[in-house]
Design a protein around this motif. Sequence first.
Motif, PDB file in Angstrom:
ATOM      1  N   ASP A  68       0.824  -1.204   0.000  1.00 18.87           N
ATOM      2  CA  ASP A  68       0.000   0.000   0.000  1.00 18.87           C
ATOM      3  C   ASP A  68       0.856   1.251   0.000  1.00 18.87           C
ATOM      4  OD1 ASP A  68      -2.556  -1.296   0.242  1.00 18.87           O
ATOM      5  OD2 ASP A  68      -2.030  -1.726   2.327  1.00 18.87           O
ATOM      6  N   ASP A  69       0.275   2.332  -0.487  1.00 17.17           N
ATOM      7  CA  ASP A  69       0.878   3.647  -0.315  1.00 17.17           C
ATOM      8  C   ASP A  69       0.832   4.038   1.160  1.00 17.17           C
ATOM      9  OD1 ASP A  69       1.468   5.103  -2.993  1.00 17.17           O
ATOM     10  OD2 ASP A  69      -0.471   4.157  -3.357  1.00 17.17           O
ATOM     11  N   PRO A  70       1.817   4.811   1.610  1.00 19.18           N
ATOM     12  CA  PRO A  70       1.714   5.334   2.973  1.00 19.18           C
ATOM     13  C   PRO A  70       0.546   6.308   3.058  1.00 19.18           C
ATOM     14  CG  PRO A  70       3.506   6.415   1.792  1.00 19.18           C
ATOM     15  CD  PRO A  70       3.017   5.298   0.911  1.00 19.18           C
ATOM     16  N   LEU A  76       3.536   9.850  14.201  1.00 21.59           N
ATOM     17  CA  LEU A  76       2.377   9.552  15.024  1.00 21.59           C
ATOM     18  C   LEU A  76       1.376   8.696  14.259  1.00 21.59           C
ATOM     19  CD1 LEU A  76       0.773   9.906  17.644  1.00 21.59           C
ATOM     20  CD2 LEU A  76      -0.125  12.054  16.721  1.00 21.59           C
ATOM     21  N   ILE A  77       1.138   9.045  12.997  1.00 20.46           N
ATOM     22  CA  ILE A  77       0.232   8.265  12.159  1.00 20.46           C
ATOM     23  C   ILE A  77       0.775   6.851  11.968  1.00 20.46           C
ATOM     24  CG2 ILE A  77      -0.900   8.129   9.902  1.00 20.46           C
ATOM     25  CD1 ILE A  77      -1.820  10.455  11.687  1.00 20.46           C
ATOM     26  N   ALA A  78       2.091   6.747  11.896  1.00 22.26           N
ATOM     27  CA  ALA A  78       2.726   5.443  11.667  1.00 22.26           C
ATOM     28  C   ALA A  78       2.431   4.448  12.781  1.00 22.26           C
ATOM     29  CB  ALA A  78       4.231   5.616  11.522  1.00 22.26           C
ATOM     30  N   SER A  82       0.201   0.478   9.318  1.00 22.19           N
ATOM     31  CA  SER A  82       1.400  -0.306   9.028  1.00 22.19           C
ATOM     32  C   SER A  82       2.099   0.145   7.754  1.00 22.19           C
ATOM     33  CB  SER A  82       1.043  -1.791   8.937  1.00 22.19           C
ATOM     34  OG  SER A  82       0.058  -2.004   7.942  1.00 22.19           O
ATOM     35  N   SER A  83       1.326   0.584   6.736  1.00 18.21           N
ATOM     36  CA  SER A  83       1.953   1.014   5.496  1.00 18.21           C
ATOM     37  C   SER A  83       2.774   2.283   5.718  1.00 18.21           C
ATOM     38  CB  SER A  83       0.896   1.246   4.412  1.00 18.21           C
ATOM     39  OG  SER A  83      -0.044   2.222   4.809  1.00 18.21           O
ATOM     40  N   GLY A 495      -4.317  -9.840  12.933  1.00 17.76           N
ATOM     41  CA  GLY A 495      -3.092 -10.160  13.647  1.00 17.76           C
ATOM     42  C   GLY A 495      -2.523  -8.917  14.285  1.00 17.76           C
ATOM     43  N   LEU A 496      -1.743  -9.108  15.321  1.00 24.04           N
ATOM     44  CA  LEU A 496      -1.015  -8.013  15.961  1.00 24.04           C
ATOM     45  C   LEU A 496       0.464  -8.303  15.837  1.00 24.04           C
ATOM     46  CD1 LEU A 496      -3.098  -7.551  19.221  1.00 24.04           C
ATOM     47  CD2 LEU A 496      -3.128  -6.094  17.199  1.00 24.04           C
ATOM     48  N   SER A 497       1.234  -7.275  15.513  1.00 17.86           N
ATOM     49  CA  SER A 497       2.673  -7.484  15.425  1.00 17.86           C
ATOM     50  C   SER A 497       3.238  -7.628  16.828  1.00 17.86           C
ATOM     51  CB  SER A 497       3.343  -6.314  14.699  1.00 17.86           C
ATOM     52  OG  SER A 497       3.347  -5.170  15.516  1.00 17.86           O
ATOM     53  N   GLY A 498       4.459  -8.091  16.896  1.00 14.22           N
ATOM     54  CA  GLY A 498       5.080  -8.309  18.191  1.00 14.22           C
ATOM     55  C   GLY A 498       5.163  -9.798  18.464  1.00 14.22           C
TER      56      GLY A 498
END
Length: 604
Positions: A68-70, A76-78, A82-83, A495-498
């Motif tokens: 995806d495009d960011p 903060l948005i990041a 995830s993109s 899913g959750l990262s980590g």
Amino acid sequence: MKQISILLVIFCLFLSCTKHDEFSLDEFEGFDSRGLSELLAKTISKPWTGEEFLPGRVGGTWFSTVIDDPKSFNMLIAEQDSSTRLIVSRMTDYLFDYDTVKREWKPRIASYQIILNEQNNTMQVVVTLRDDLYWSYYNSNRKVKVTSDDVIFWYDEIRGDSAMESSGYYGQFIEMPNGNRERITIRKIDDLRFAFHFPIIVAEPILTLNMEFGPRFIYEPAKRNGGAEAVRNLYNISINPQTIPSMGEWFLVEYTPGQRLVYKRNPDYWKTDSIGISIPYPEEMIIRVIPDETTRSLLFLEGNVDSYTLRPEDINPFVNNNDGSYSIFNSEGALNANFWTFNQNPVNNNKPQYEWFTKKEFRQAMSCLLHRERINIQVYRGLSQSKLSIFPEPNPFYNPSITLQYLYDTQRAISLLSSIGINRDSDGIMRDSKGRQIEFDLTISSDRVVIQDTASIIMDELSKVGIKVNIRVLNFQLLVQQLFETFDWDSMIMGLSGSGIFPSQGSNTWRSSGNLHLWHPNQLTPATEWEARIDNLYNEGLYTLDKTRAKEIWDEFQSILLEQCPLIYLMRPRNFWALNNRWSFTNVYHDNINGAMTDYIYLR
């Protein structure tokens, strides 16, 4: 290894026109032992075991893709997209590193000293930044020194301001033994040193504190003049990316929406090899925006992309038809997994689904209807394993005897449903005690075939006992809106990262007050007795140093979650990753903790 933070990442993405052939369970008998070993013999197993990275050479372009495009270039948005995070994280850095082999924290852009006050049961962590960190600009002599003011501003005014809706906000608070919540505070010592003050001694202070941060000289004026909205509006995608300062490995120098992003190497990046050359070694990185997975695989096979993570349907053709232009690395099953979850938010208490979902017997029954072996065989070609525990093996409190007890068993599922008044009528349709048909939506976000197939199997298995499942496909932004704003969903695969290699990871997921407590987020007080107990155990485990007592706490913590089934975990796929042979493998490693390690990669 950069610290893994808990961010919402939708793995569960699918629905594509192409669908691989299904295989019956009988066709896969004997595959695991014979077929898997034959497959693995044609791939490379190279986990990192603490080796030093050898000097390489500067040069070349690394070609990659994103889905995806960011949405922004804003840090903060990041945190919630995830993109955006994939793009922004290359221009910043974490305070500390975690050595997964030695299982210990080490300095990254900062060192630390832990000071205990056992008399008061408090602690502080004094942090010292490197003296060679700068916010710099591409093709410019302008450099702004990174100081403690940057970290303190980000901690207090961005992560510490609830109006910013930062995912780091919740991790700044510790629930004390008396039930009060107290904040971990920060104070400046000098331009390079600052100290975090903990109201109680905790077991993993560095995990709690590790973070990325942005430049104060940019974000502070925005907040002062326009508040949280102005901060979120910084660095929208229409700006010239060369105006974004970087303290990381790369400068973002070009962005063409829907097409590509171009990075240039930061020659002044602080991290160097053993002979003093800054990494990364490639001079340039070009990332194309390619939403379609099949197109990405073709680009790799044509030599236009340097690496590719294989889908289950890719593995056999990639391994068996290799023309020698690439090599395939394999790693053990992923530490984490996608999961199936049900909405227990009382904003939906007028819906029959709320009545069903809030009963643990219903969730347990759904776990008993989840045919994990069928998913493994038909979706993952036998190259995955069920995730039946909360903590993964590298977690110091992983206990192999504490596993999910609600495995595939249709009769047990029917019995559990019957215990709460849900039974099949004369037509075989499941109905509750009020005669309402058991029917609900399963929401997913579009991208990957494996989740399409998983959802289809769930729908099919539940239909066999008279439960109707409607698969709903939403774009990512609508899905996020449902999770964080409207809460009007039934069930989801996500899913959750980590990786969960620390027991206390997931403060904003496991705590009932967390914004990622997905089944019922942002609770003012725990809605159920079991959630209250999880809150207490999490907080007690957070500040228990005695290993014997900590094991008792985390054992109970895992047992409750596996009994209540708020998240029903799916599969841990074995990972296969292909790399173009034009790159040297000297400094390349691949395992299920660190993923593909390419920080020190260089051309042959």
